[in-house]
Design a protein around this motif. Structure first.
Motif, PDB file in Angstrom:
ATOM      1  N   SER A   2       1.288   1.212   6.423  1.00 56.40           N
ATOM      2  CA  SER A   2       0.061   1.995   6.459  1.00 56.40           C
ATOM      3  C   SER A   2      -0.992   1.373   5.548  1.00 56.40           C
ATOM      4  O   SER A   2      -0.693   0.635   4.624  1.00 56.40           O
ATOM      5  N   ILE A   3      -2.233   1.701   5.835  1.00 59.56           N
ATOM      6  CA  ILE A   3      -3.353   1.192   5.063  1.00 59.56           C
ATOM      7  C   ILE A   3      -3.939   2.325   4.250  1.00 59.56           C
ATOM      8  O   ILE A   3      -4.194   3.411   4.769  1.00 59.56           O
ATOM      9  N   THR A   5      -7.224   3.155   2.009  1.00 58.53           N
ATOM     10  CA  THR A   5      -8.564   2.769   1.577  1.00 58.53           C
ATOM     11  C   THR A   5      -8.851   3.495   0.281  1.00 58.53           C
ATOM     12  O   THR A   5      -8.686   4.714   0.195  1.00 58.53           O
ATOM     13  N   GLU A  28      -2.330   1.520  -3.880  1.00 60.20           N
ATOM     14  CA  GLU A  28      -1.586   1.142  -2.670  1.00 60.20           C
ATOM     15  C   GLU A  28      -0.087   1.155  -2.918  1.00 60.20           C
ATOM     16  O   GLU A  28       0.691   1.589  -2.060  1.00 60.20           O
ATOM     17  N   ASP A  36      -2.147   5.849   7.721  1.00 60.41           N
ATOM     18  CA  ASP A  36      -3.329   5.380   7.013  1.00 60.41           C
ATOM     19  C   ASP A  36      -4.027   6.555   6.351  1.00 60.41           C
ATOM     20  O   ASP A  36      -3.982   7.687   6.855  1.00 60.41           O
ATOM     21  N   GLU A  38      -7.185   7.648   3.014  1.00 61.08           N
ATOM     22  CA  GLU A  38      -8.272   7.261   2.133  1.00 61.08           C
ATOM     23  C   GLU A  38      -8.220   8.139   0.887  1.00 61.08           C
ATOM     24  O   GLU A  38      -7.914   9.322   0.960  1.00 61.08           O
TER      25      GLU A  38
END
Length: 157
Positions: A2-3, A5, A28, A36, A38
């Motif tokens: 997963s990302i 931000t 992270e 994902d 934020e």
């Protein structure tokens, strides 16, 4: 994979604040979810920290880290983890008082706050043990020793 931000807001100044890349890497590493998301990471002074701590926790003093998990309204799906607010002067003071490197303490505060955003807590002993063990393991990936060990528990040389 997963990302995550990380939106970094610098509401305070100082020459010993971590670089954006460090903050991003620590956040992270602590992101344990398979989707994902934020997060907003805001670095603040003591006045803003005290105001937020008073408003949301009823404590009229600045604190090292505040976590505000995002809770979407029913039926709304958004990829927001929430907000972390870290008080730079408190982190610096604690690092000095605890005999820790400033960078190690910053890493600990980011990891600690990120785990709170994901539902980890340290209210009960079993929850605290789980959260602390995870923090120790994650910080170890950066070569940072156990932040919960005191100087008294280290062997004399």
């Amino acid at each position: 994979m997963s990302i995550l931000t990380v939106d970094i807001q610098r509401a305070t100044e100082g020459d010993q604040l971590p670089e954006d890349e460090q903050l991003q890497r620590w956040a992270e590493t602590a992101w344990r979810q398979d989707h994902d998301s934020e997060v907003t990471l805001r670095l603040v002074d003591e006045e803003e920290s005290r105001e937020l701590n008073h408003q949301y926790r009823g404590k009229d003093r600045p604190t090292n880290v505040l976590s505000f998990p995002f809770e979407a309204p029913a039926g709304i799906t958004m990829s927001l983890a929430g907000d972390l607010v870290i008080c730079a002067p408190v982190v610096a003071r604690e690092a000095k008082e605890q005999g820790k490197s400033l960078q190690a303490h910053w890493a600990h505060m980011v990891v600690h706050g990120m785990l709170h955003l994901q539902g980890y807590d340290h209210i009960g002993d079993s929850e605290a043990d789980l959260m602390e063990a995870l923090e120790i393991r994650l910080l170890g990936q950066f070569g940072i020793s156990n932040p919960y060990e005191t100087e008294e528990s280290e062997p004399n040389s």
